[in-house]
Design a protein around this motif. Sequence first.
Motif, mmCIF file in Angstrom:
data_model
loop_
_atom_site.group_PDB
_atom_site.id
_atom_site.type_symbol
_atom_site.label_atom_id
_atom_site.label_comp_id
_atom_site.label_asym_id
_atom_site.label_seq_id
_atom_site.Cartn_x
_atom_site.Cartn_y
_atom_site.Cartn_z
ATOM 1 N N ALA A 1 0.819 -1.216 0.000
ATOM 2 C CA ALA A 1 0.000 0.000 0.000
ATOM 3 C C ALA A 1 0.853 1.266 0.000
ATOM 4 O O ALA A 1 0.511 2.238 -0.671
ATOM 5 C CB ALA A 1 -0.946 -0.005 1.193
ATOM 6 N N ASP A 2 1.991 1.247 0.696
ATOM 7 C CA ASP A 2 2.829 2.448 0.742
ATOM 8 C C ASP A 2 3.594 2.684 -0.560
ATOM 9 O O ASP A 2 4.197 3.737 -0.742
ATOM 10 C CB ASP A 2 3.760 2.441 1.950
ATOM 11 N N GLU A 3 3.552 1.740 -1.488
ATOM 12 C CA GLU A 3 4.185 1.914 -2.800
ATOM 13 C C GLU A 3 3.154 2.120 -3.916
ATOM 14 O O GLU A 3 3.526 2.377 -5.066
ATOM 15 C CB GLU A 3 5.041 0.685 -3.141
ATOM 16 N N ALA A 4 1.874 1.996 -3.597
ATOM 17 C CA ALA A 4 0.825 2.026 -4.622
ATOM 18 C C ALA A 4 0.814 3.331 -5.410
ATOM 19 O O ALA A 4 0.626 3.318 -6.630
ATOM 20 C CB ALA A 4 -0.542 1.769 -3.997
ATOM 21 N N LEU A 5 1.004 4.458 -4.759
ATOM 22 C CA LEU A 5 0.999 5.730 -5.481
ATOM 23 C C LEU A 5 2.175 5.816 -6.455
ATOM 24 O O LEU A 5 2.004 6.255 -7.595
ATOM 25 C CB LEU A 5 1.001 6.918 -4.528
ATOM 26 N N ASN A 6 3.352 5.373 -6.044
ATOM 27 C CA ASN A 6 4.494 5.382 -6.968
ATOM 28 C C ASN A 6 4.245 4.488 -8.166
ATOM 29 O O ASN A 6 4.606 4.825 -9.296
ATOM 30 C CB ASN A 6 5.777 4.961 -6.256
ATOM 31 N N VAL A 7 3.609 3.350 -7.941
ATOM 32 C CA VAL A 7 3.267 2.456 -9.047
ATOM 33 C C VAL A 7 2.272 3.149 -9.977
ATOM 34 O O VAL A 7 2.422 3.136 -11.196
ATOM 35 C CB VAL A 7 2.703 1.118 -8.522
ATOM 36 N N ALA A 8 1.247 3.783 -9.388
ATOM 37 C CA ALA A 8 0.233 4.463 -10.204
ATOM 38 C C ALA A 8 0.816 5.639 -10.985
ATOM 39 O O ALA A 8 0.310 5.982 -12.049
ATOM 40 C CB ALA A 8 -0.914 4.949 -9.318
ATOM 41 N N ARG A 9 1.859 6.248 -10.465
ATOM 42 C CA ARG A 9 2.491 7.384 -11.151
ATOM 43 C C ARG A 9 3.567 6.933 -12.136
ATOM 44 O O ARG A 9 4.231 7.751 -12.754
ATOM 45 C CB ARG A 9 3.112 8.327 -10.135
ATOM 46 N N GLY A 10 3.716 5.655 -12.308
ATOM 47 C CA GLY A 10 4.770 5.098 -13.138
ATOM 48 C C GLY A 10 4.637 5.432 -14.607
ATOM 49 O O GLY A 10 3.718 6.118 -15.034
ATOM 50 N N ALA A 11 5.577 4.905 -15.372
ATOM 51 C CA ALA A 11 5.641 5.149 -16.811
ATOM 52 C C ALA A 11 4.272 4.949 -17.439
ATOM 53 O O ALA A 11 3.532 4.072 -17.016
ATOM 54 C CB ALA A 11 6.649 4.196 -17.440
ATOM 55 N N PRO A 12 3.865 5.759 -18.391
ATOM 56 C CA PRO A 12 4.702 6.678 -19.140
ATOM 57 C C PRO A 12 5.005 8.008 -18.468
ATOM 58 O O PRO A 12 5.829 8.756 -18.956
ATOM 59 C CB PRO A 12 3.907 6.902 -20.426
ATOM 60 N N ALA A 13 4.397 8.351 -17.332
ATOM 61 C CA ALA A 13 4.725 9.607 -16.659
ATOM 62 C C ALA A 13 6.169 9.593 -16.182
ATOM 63 O O ALA A 13 6.882 10.575 -16.303
ATOM 64 C CB ALA A 13 3.780 9.852 -15.478
ATOM 65 N N ASN A 14 6.623 8.481 -15.635
ATOM 66 C CA ASN A 14 8.020 8.290 -15.248
ATOM 67 C C ASN A 14 8.251 6.799 -15.138
ATOM 68 O O ASN A 14 7.346 6.013 -15.329
ATOM 69 C CB ASN A 14 8.357 9.029 -13.940
ATOM 70 N N ASP A 15 9.481 6.403 -14.811
ATOM 71 C CA ASP A 15 9.755 4.969 -14.775
ATOM 72 C C ASP A 15 9.888 4.432 -13.356
ATOM 73 O O ASP A 15 10.579 3.455 -13.131
ATOM 74 C CB ASP A 15 10.984 4.620 -15.617
ATOM 75 N N ALA A 16 9.194 5.023 -12.412
ATOM 76 C CA ALA A 16 9.256 4.568 -11.026
ATOM 77 C C ALA A 16 8.194 3.528 -10.709
ATOM 78 O O ALA A 16 7.747 3.422 -9.593
ATOM 79 C CB ALA A 16 9.113 5.757 -10.092
ATOM 80 N N THR A 17 7.795 2.778 -11.694
ATOM 81 C CA THR A 17 6.762 1.776 -11.475
ATOM 82 C C THR A 17 7.370 0.394 -11.295
ATOM 83 O O THR A 17 8.546 0.183 -11.555
ATOM 84 C CB THR A 17 5.761 1.768 -12.654
ATOM 85 N N LEU A 18 6.572 -0.524 -10.853
ATOM 86 C CA LEU A 18 7.013 -1.892 -10.659
ATOM 87 C C LEU A 18 7.456 -2.480 -11.997
ATOM 88 O O LEU A 18 6.666 -2.556 -12.941
ATOM 89 C CB LEU A 18 5.849 -2.696 -10.082
ATOM 90 N N GLU A 19 8.717 -2.825 -12.099
ATOM 91 C CA GLU A 19 9.285 -3.404 -13.316
ATOM 92 C C GLU A 19 9.022 -2.559 -14.560
ATOM 93 O O GLU A 19 8.879 -3.078 -15.654
ATOM 94 C CB GLU A 19 8.772 -4.829 -13.524
ATOM 95 N N GLY A 20 8.910 -1.243 -14.397
ATOM 96 C CA GLY A 20 8.795 -0.342 -15.538
ATOM 97 C C GLY A 20 7.496 -0.380 -16.295
ATOM 98 O O GLY A 20 7.416 0.102 -17.412
#
Length: 189
Positions: free
Chosen positions: A150-169
């Motif tokens: 849960a504490d990583e869900a926002l980073n995953v949701a903000r992931g690529a194509p916006a940026n590459d900070a998502t789970l496995e890109g």
Amino acid sequence: MDMEDGDWSVTESRTEYETGWYDGGYDEVKQPDGTTKKYYWAEMPDAVVVVARDGDDVVFVEQYRPAVREKHLELVAGIVEDGEGYEEAGLRELREETGFVGDEAHVLQEYRVATGVLRHTRAVVYVDVEERGETSLGDNEFPSVRRVPADEALNVARGAPANDATLEGMPANDATLEGILLAREDGYL
């Protein structure tokens, strides 16, 4: 001239195509200055996005999206069927796509999507997962279930194509980002 004075009356409405998934067409509209213009639209059925929490994790699905030719890591989502409310549709979609079962869903927000071109309403619902059973996938559904802390869900949701900070890109979509932000704001994440 005050642009608020016009009545925006529709002088013609035409459905130009029907796909089984959505209809498309235009409305010719009288604008406040007296001119007319065709405003094109696509009409889609209501949909639901599910923020499902399983303990410390949020349930995501990884799916290939042919329209953009990419795999996406997303929240569970789907169409609201005739006679269903958002809560019922959310619980059904969660069960069908992931096998996860919840007792009840809570609507976090209902909203219109892309109002410049779509006639489409969506709701985000929250579900606490109770157990996991079997999936019941449609003939065009091939999701892989992924749990994200849960504490990583926002980073995953903000992931690529916006940026590459998502789970496995893998990219996520706008409904996923909106769902995670709403759940976080309402204290569920």
